[in-house]
Structure formats: structure tokens, C-alpha cells
Design a protein around this motif. Structure first.
Motif, PDB file in Angstrom:
ATOM      1  N   LYS A 213       0.836  -1.218   0.000  1.00  0.00           N
ATOM      2  CA  LYS A 213       0.000   0.000   0.000  1.00  0.00           C
ATOM      3  C   LYS A 213       0.860   1.253   0.000  1.00  0.00           C
ATOM      4  O   LYS A 213       0.559   2.236  -0.683  1.00  0.00           O
ATOM      5  N   LYS A 214       1.947   1.194   0.781  1.00  0.00           N
ATOM      6  CA  LYS A 214       2.823   2.365   0.889  1.00  0.00           C
ATOM      7  C   LYS A 214       3.463   2.693  -0.464  1.00  0.00           C
ATOM      8  O   LYS A 214       3.463   3.853  -0.910  1.00  0.00           O
ATOM      9  N   THR A 216       2.472   1.661  -3.451  1.00  0.00           N
ATOM     10  CA  THR A 216       1.432   1.984  -4.439  1.00  0.00           C
ATOM     11  C   THR A 216       1.002   3.438  -4.302  1.00  0.00           C
ATOM     12  O   THR A 216       0.882   4.166  -5.299  1.00  0.00           O
ATOM     13  N   THR A 217       0.791   3.869  -3.073  1.00  0.00           N
ATOM     14  CA  THR A 217       0.360   5.256  -2.852  1.00  0.00           C
ATOM     15  C   THR A 217       1.450   6.243  -3.285  1.00  0.00           C
ATOM     16  O   THR A 217       1.183   7.218  -3.993  1.00  0.00           O
ATOM     17  N   GLN A 218       2.663   5.988  -2.835  1.00  0.00           N
ATOM     18  CA  GLN A 218       3.772   6.916  -3.105  1.00  0.00           C
ATOM     19  C   GLN A 218       4.084   7.016  -4.594  1.00  0.00           C
ATOM     20  O   GLN A 218       4.149   8.127  -5.140  1.00  0.00           O
ATOM     21  N   LYS A 221       1.216   8.287  -7.178  1.00  0.00           N
ATOM     22  CA  LYS A 221       1.074   9.738  -7.271  1.00  0.00           C
ATOM     23  C   LYS A 221       2.217  10.365  -8.056  1.00  0.00           C
ATOM     24  O   LYS A 221       2.011  11.251  -8.889  1.00  0.00           O
ATOM     25  N   ASN A 248      -3.360   2.576  -9.814  1.00  0.00           N
ATOM     26  CA  ASN A 248      -2.631   1.932  -8.701  1.00  0.00           C
ATOM     27  C   ASN A 248      -2.340   0.452  -8.959  1.00  0.00           C
ATOM     28  O   ASN A 248      -2.364  -0.375  -8.053  1.00  0.00           O
TER      29      ASN A 248
END
Length: 361
Positions: A213-214, A216-218, A221, A248
Motif C-alpha cells: 500500500k505504501k 502503491t500510494t507513493q 502519485k 494503482n
């Protein structure tokens, strides 16, 4: 018919050796002395002579030609020498000659063999004495060298045996260390299991999920490249760059300009497992044209390690795109490679260094 035409050592030079003492002892004339000298010379120095039952064959014509004597003188001399017991004669047939005739055979008796053909040469005798002394010295040196070589060979053998024992002892120590590590690991696992009883199973899987998740989010974006040169067994080319698209999802970008999302679930799972195990590679794009520098890894060459309860030596560390390929040498001298935990021969450099620290402690 020809007899005894010596070449070259039997060519006669019309020269005989006079043994004055022998001549006076038996009251020989000069002609008789020349004949006995000639006959003794034949038996002592000629190589190609025909011997029948201990008698060598010599024709009167040959004696006449060599000694330049009349036939009567030769026959009279031979008769005299026989009477004195210096020679014996008999008639023999020569099988290799095509003739039914009998030929004279001569035998030198023990008395006749006392005739000396030696010239007194003081310099030669001195040289012979020196050579004999030198030969004795060389023989003694040779015997000493043989003894020394034997002693050195025994020492070398003992040294080899000692080295083998030392190597065997080192191998046993390594195996014991590895066994101790495995016992400690099993104990740690047992303790972890005890502590996990109160923790739900889902909690253990959150580490990878949180990591996914970390990232993918970073990177979803920023649009930046997450990594390249992924060696997880899915046969990705080294130049393939991994990204997170606007949805994502894991996507790839190649140097050919291809950009697409990975839709195969197994490939997605393999990527996240590999990236989680190689977190130091996040955000790093490796040079896919030049392999990494590995000079600092040379200290591991020749180091002994334990793999699956067997001792190996690190034989070669080969730099390749994405990491290194390591070759090991077993105790029989066989060279083999080893796969990473992802089924690929390419091992990440940091993972290799961490592994070497682990097996060395």
C-alpha cells in the motif's frame, strides 16, 4: 670366400703389441709372439667373430694378409703355440657358410690369456684413477641424494596428511557451527510460535500488505520508476522498468516504448514478493549496460561455507546486470552454481553480502 671383414673396429692396422715378459717366459720368436698377440687381440676386441663350440674361426689367408707373414711361418708358429699350451685348435664346420669344408677354429687357453695387450701409459692410468675416484664420489653423492629425497618425500607425505587432517577438522568445525545455528533458529521459531498464539494470523501478513500500500500510494502519485532489473524467475528483461499506473496497478515500461499493466495475478504476486525482499532496490534504477562493481566482494573468494550440511568454497563471483552469479567448489573439486530463493541464478549484491555475514557469524 670372405671371412671376418671387421668394420670399422675390426680393421687391422698391421700393428701388434709386444709382451716381452711373456715372450721370454715361453721362449717365443718374434713371429710366434706376433701370432699369439694377434689371436689374443681377436678374442678380446673383435666383435663380429664366428664362434663354434668355444672356438673362433680364423682363416690362414686372413692371418697372412693382416700380419704380412708367409704361410709356413704362420703354421709353424701355431704348432709351437699349441705345444706350449697357449692355444688349442680344431676343425669345425660353419653353418652360415655355403661350404662342406672344415675350417680351423682357435681357442685361447688360460695361459694364453695372460698375454698382455696393454701399453704403459702413465697419463692414461692417472686419468683412469682420477675418473674412478670421481665416479666413486658421484656414487656417494647420488646415494646421499636418494636418502635425502626419500626423507623429503616422507616429510612431504606427513605434511600432506597433516594438512588433510587440518582441513577435515576445519570442515567439522564449520558443520558444527552450522548445526548450532540451525538449533538456535529452531529455538527462535519455537519462541515466535509461542508468542504468536495471541496474535491473529492476518496480523502476520500485514507487513507485506502495508508495504504494498505504501509503495502503491507513493509511486502512483509521483509516476516515478519503482525499480528495474527484477530477477524473480519471471524472466523479465533487465531494461524493463516497473511503475504504478494511475489505477494503482503494477505496470511495466520498456526501452522500446511499450507501457502496459501486468494483469497476470502470479506475476503481480511474484513482483511484490521480490520487491518486499529487496526493499533497498525501491526507487533505484540500475545501469543495465554495465554490470555492478564487485571488487569489494573479492574477500569472499576461497571462503568456506556450509550449504545443506555440505562444505563449499566460493570459487568465483561474476558481476551481471541486477547482481552477481556465484560459483561454488565442492570438496571433490566440482564447480557448480546456486539459485536465489526466487529460482534465478542472479543474486542481488546486498542479499549476497547479508547472506555472507549470516553464514560467517
Amino acid at each position: 670366400m670372405s671371412i671376418l671383414t671387421p668394420k670399422p673396429f675390426q680393421n687391422f692396422t698391421h700393428t701388434t703389441v709386444l709382451d716381452r715378459k711373456f715372450r721370454l717366459e715361453y721362449g717365443l720368436t718374434y713371429a710366434q709372439t706376433e701370432v699369439i698377440s694377434y689371436l689374443v687381440m681377436i678374442i678380446q676386441s673383435w666383435k663380429k667373430i664366428i664362434v663354434i663350440d668355444g672356438y673362433f674361426v680364423i682363416l690362414t689367408s686372413k692371418i697372412k694378409n693382416d700380419l704380412l707373414m708367409h704361410e709356413k711361418t704362420i703354421e709353424a708358429s701355431i704348432t709351437k703355440l699349441k705345444k706350449l699350451g697357449l692355444i688349442e685348435t680344431t676343425l669345425v664346420k660353419v653353418p652360415q657358410w655355403k661350404s662342406n669344408e672344415n675350417f680351423r677354429g682357435v681357442k685361447i687357453t688360460e695361459l694364453g690369456k695372460e698375454y698382455s695387450l696393454s701399453h704403459y701409459k702413465p697419463e692414461l692410468k692417472k686419468e683412469m684413477a682420477e675418473l674412478q675416484k670421481r665416479n666413486q664420489e658421484l656414487e656417494e653423492k647420488y646415494e646421499a641424494m636418494v636418502v635425502q629425497d626419500k626423507a623429503e618425500e616422507e616429510l612431504n607425505q606427513k605434511a600432506i596428511e597433516a594438512l588433510n587432517r587440518e582441513a577435515q577438522k576445519d570442515e567439522e568445525i564449520l558443520l558444527l557451527k552450522q548445526e548450532l545455528k540451525e538449533v538456535k533458529k529452531q529455538l527462535e521459531v519455537s519462541m515466535e510460535k509461542e508468542s504468536e498464539k495471541a496474535i491473529p494470523k492476518e496480523k502476520k501478513e500485514e507487513n507485506l500488505e502495508d508495504f504494498r500500500k505504501k509503495i502503491t500510494t507513493q509511486y502512483g502519485k509521483s509516476g516515478e520508476v519503482v525499480c528495474n532489473a527484477v530477477s524473480n524467475g519471471d524472466s523479465w528483461r533487465n531494461d524493463v522498468q516497473f511503475c504504478i499506473n494511475s489505477y494503482n496497478k503494477v505496470s511495466i515500461y520498456t526501452k522500446d516504448g511499450l507501457f502496459k499493466q501486468i494483469i497476470e495475478p502470479k506475476q503481480v504476486k511474484n513482483f511484490w514478493s521480490w520487491l518486499f525482499a529487496h526493499q533497498h532496490r525501491v526507487g533505484k534504477v540500475l545501469d543495465t549496460k554495465l554490470p555492478p562493481k564487485t571488487s569489494h566482494l573479492s574477500k569472499y573468494i576461497g571462503k568456506s561455507i556450509v550449504i545443506n550440511r555440505s562444505v563449499f568454497k566460493i570459487h568465483r563471483i561474476e558481476p551481471v546486470i541486477g547482481g552477481v552469479k556465484v560459483k561454488f567448489e565442492d570438496k571433490n573439486g566440482q564447480i557448480r552454481g546456486v539459485n536465489s530463493e526466487f529460482g534465478n541464478e542472479v543474486i542481488d549484491i546486498k542479499r549476497f553480502e547479508d547472506w555472507m555475514v549470516e553464514v560467517s557469524t
